[in-house]
Write a protein that holds these residues in place. Sequence first.
Motif, PDB file in Angstrom:
ATOM      1  N   ALA A 220       4.678 -98.402 -14.444  1.00  0.00           N
ATOM      2  CA  ALA A 220       3.852 -98.637 -15.631  1.00  0.00           C
ATOM      3  C   ALA A 220       2.510 -97.925 -15.512  1.00  0.00           C
ATOM      4  CB  ALA A 220       3.645-100.136 -15.833  1.00  0.00           C
ATOM      5  N   GLU A 221       1.943 -97.910 -14.311  1.00  0.00           N
ATOM      6  CA  GLU A 221       0.667 -97.231 -14.085  1.00  0.00           C
ATOM      7  C   GLU A 221       0.681 -96.664 -12.682  1.00  0.00           C
ATOM      8  OE1 GLU A 221      -2.316-100.022 -16.813  1.00  0.00           O
ATOM      9  OE2 GLU A 221      -2.314-100.249 -14.648  1.00  0.00           O
ATOM     10  N   GLN A 222       0.001 -95.527 -12.518  1.00  0.00           N
ATOM     11  CA  GLN A 222      -0.136 -95.010 -11.158  1.00  0.00           C
ATOM     12  C   GLN A 222      -1.453 -94.269 -11.019  1.00  0.00           C
ATOM     13  OE1 GLN A 222       3.474 -92.385 -12.092  1.00  0.00           O
ATOM     14  NE2 GLN A 222       2.626 -91.438 -10.252  1.00  0.00           N
ATOM     15  N   GLY A 223      -2.030 -94.372  -9.811  1.00  0.00           N
ATOM     16  CA  GLY A 223      -3.311 -93.698  -9.604  1.00  0.00           C
ATOM     17  C   GLY A 223      -3.757 -93.864  -8.172  1.00  0.00           C
ATOM     18  N   LEU A 229      -9.679 -98.965  -8.534  1.00  0.00           N
ATOM     19  CA  LEU A 229     -10.820 -99.870  -8.396  1.00  0.00           C
ATOM     20  C   LEU A 229     -11.900 -99.605  -9.440  1.00  0.00           C
ATOM     21  CD1 LEU A 229     -11.226-100.014  -4.504  1.00  0.00           C
ATOM     22  CD2 LEU A 229     -10.309-101.775  -6.011  1.00  0.00           C
ATOM     23  N   HIS A 230     -12.067 -98.343  -9.812  1.00  0.00           N
ATOM     24  CA  HIS A 230     -13.237 -98.020 -10.632  1.00  0.00           C
ATOM     25  C   HIS A 230     -12.952 -97.592 -12.058  1.00  0.00           C
ATOM     26  CE1 HIS A 230     -15.454 -98.591  -7.016  1.00  0.00           C
ATOM     27  NE2 HIS A 230     -14.763 -97.655  -6.386  1.00  0.00           N
ATOM     28  N   ASP A 231     -11.722 -97.184 -12.335  1.00  0.00           N
ATOM     29  CA  ASP A 231     -11.405 -96.689 -13.674  1.00  0.00           C
ATOM     30  C   ASP A 231     -10.911 -97.839 -14.541  1.00  0.00           C
ATOM     31  OD1 ASP A 231     -10.250 -95.496 -15.906  1.00  0.00           O
ATOM     32  OD2 ASP A 231      -9.718 -93.690 -14.768  1.00  0.00           O
ATOM     33  N   PRO A 232     -11.598 -98.106 -15.643  1.00  0.00           N
ATOM     34  CA  PRO A 232     -11.240 -99.264 -16.470  1.00  0.00           C
ATOM     35  C   PRO A 232      -9.887 -99.140 -17.173  1.00  0.00           C
ATOM     36  CG  PRO A 232     -12.992 -97.962 -17.500  1.00  0.00           C
ATOM     37  CD  PRO A 232     -12.777 -97.382 -16.142  1.00  0.00           C
ATOM     38  N   GLN A 233      -9.294 -97.945 -17.137  1.00  0.00           N
ATOM     39  CA  GLN A 233      -8.046 -97.807 -17.903  1.00  0.00           C
ATOM     40  C   GLN A 233      -6.851 -98.519 -17.247  1.00  0.00           C
ATOM     41  OE1 GLN A 233      -7.386 -93.488 -17.615  1.00  0.00           O
ATOM     42  NE2 GLN A 233      -5.203 -93.874 -17.449  1.00  0.00           N
ATOM     43  N   TYR A 234      -6.967 -98.852 -15.955  1.00  0.00           N
ATOM     44  CA  TYR A 234      -5.820 -99.455 -15.252  1.00  0.00           C
ATOM     45  C   TYR A 234      -5.772-100.963 -15.466  1.00  0.00           C
ATOM     46  CZ  TYR A 234      -5.147 -94.948 -13.085  1.00  0.00           C
ATOM     47  OH  TYR A 234      -4.913 -93.630 -12.887  1.00  0.00           O
ATOM     48  N   THR A 235      -5.568-101.376 -16.682  1.00  0.00           N
ATOM     49  CA  THR A 235      -5.692-102.798 -17.002  1.00  0.00           C
ATOM     50  C   THR A 235      -4.547-103.646 -16.451  1.00  0.00           C
ATOM     51  OG1 THR A 235      -4.613-102.261 -19.059  1.00  0.00           O
ATOM     52  CG2 THR A 235      -7.008-102.437 -19.118  1.00  0.00           C
ATOM     53  N   ARG A 236      -3.324-103.155 -16.586  1.00  0.00           N
ATOM     54  CA  ARG A 236      -2.194-104.003 -16.176  1.00  0.00           C
ATOM     55  C   ARG A 236      -2.172-104.184 -14.670  1.00  0.00           C
ATOM     56  NH1 ARG A 236       1.942-100.577 -19.615  1.00  0.00           N
ATOM     57  NH2 ARG A 236       3.590-102.056 -19.104  1.00  0.00           N
TER      58      ARG A 236
END
Lengths: 250, 228
Positions: A220-223, A229-236
Amino acid sequence: MNNDIVLRVEDIHKSFGDNEVLRGVSFDVRRGETKVFIGPSGTGKSTLLRCINQLTPPDRGRVWLDGEEVTNSGARINYFRQKIGMVFQNFFLFDHLTALKNVELALLKVRGMGKAEAREKALNELRQVGMEDWADHYPAELSGGQAQRVSIARALAMDPDVILFDEPTSALDPELTREVLEVMKKLAGEGMTMLVVTHEMGFACSVANEVLFMENGVVAEQGTPDQLLHDPQYTRMKDFIGRIDSRLGD
Amino acid sequence: MDLAAFTFDILLPALMQGLIITLQLIACSAPFGLAFGIAIAVGRQYGGGAISWLCKTFVFLIKGTPLLLLLFILYFGFPAIGITFTAFTASVVGFILCNAAYNAEYIRGALISIKDGQMIAAQALGMTRWQAIRHVVLPQALRRAIPGLSNEFIYLIKYSSLAYMITVIELSGAGKLVATKYFLYTESFAAVGIVYLVLVTITTVAVNILEKRVAIPGTTRGTTAAQL
Ligand SMILES: Nc1ncnc2c1ncn2[C@@H]1O[C@H](COP(=O)(O)OP(=O)(O)O)[C@@H](O)[C@H]1O
Ligand SMILES: [Mg+2]
């Protein structure tokens, strides 16, 4: 870290009956990289790892190791499985063999190594995980952390290109967890390529090159841990971590 | 004739001859019964399809046939289809079939009791299914099957007496012949009974020693009763 791709996972699908567990998972793993998989239980993380070494053959999709196809490889799968090590939540050490013999067995029977050479190599792998003093002990005589370290040595003995860890510390209490994570950190530092399913966010943040969040059979998300920790886009992903942290805080 | 003379000059020499035949019957049957038992259990559990079905059917047929009937078929029936066994060979073949079928059931139970993780871990290292069975699953399963297998061995000691019914003069038969010739039934059969009891006792002690020697350290089976 070198940039060549050691493992390529392409559009893996897997269903058990009506239960569609994996719904198209793809990623590349560069040599020396550590990828951490997190996500709620039942989302197919274990199934994904088992699809990689074909313990569970996927319904669709392909896996490549060093440019060679692992899926549909027939009897050659036994070669690929040597090169794709696996470490399990419940260790699965061979109960009737000492730590040393656990590590030796596949060297003797799969690699066809001579006795003296196999023994020396096995002792060496046990040394890597700090278990050489326990070489003659049986699994039932070891703590969980010790058993898991032996199982890591057993995987290392085959000189794998990549090791898959399926919740290697989930059966362990915090202190034993730490001793196993230390070994894994050391391996990552030495350039071992690793895929790790874990809930240990501290480990993920300090060791992972990339964190993949799985949900409902897809990534669903990867980074990078930093983005996470710092990017607000990783909400789930953040939501999920918040949930496991509050559970641990209880 | 007094009892001492009967016992030492007639009964014991006759029983000794019978005992030798009994031991020969057991020695010829037990190793093959074990080997075929392992093969049948593995075939049924891992063979798949036709092999699994064959093993299952074999066990079913043997379990469903009284051993005495099996011996009659082998000794009296088989010559009709051109296969003639001596009485001794017919007995050994019958005992092997019977022993193998029951051993297979004990071993299969033990195979099922070994957790899947053992096989999975072996295959994850690149072992073939056969290598995993041979080096990981079977060594553990056979240890767990020891109590059942030893029980079956003890049955074999006793049902070897059925060979007498197809003319093999083994221990029981030797006792019967002496008893009827001298009309000393109680004495003769008591002596025969004691010999079987001694054989069973030796087996029990040997199995206890074996179990201790192959026990896996750290497990409850590896711990002596005193330590528990
Ligand atoms: N061998 C199997 N047979 C049937 N269903 C399975 C099998 N293995 C896994 N599953 C199902 O697949 C789903 C995902 O399981 P799993 O991969 O273990 O998830 P995770 O490791 O993320 O917790 C679960 O619903 C589970 O019940
Ligand atoms: Mg899992």
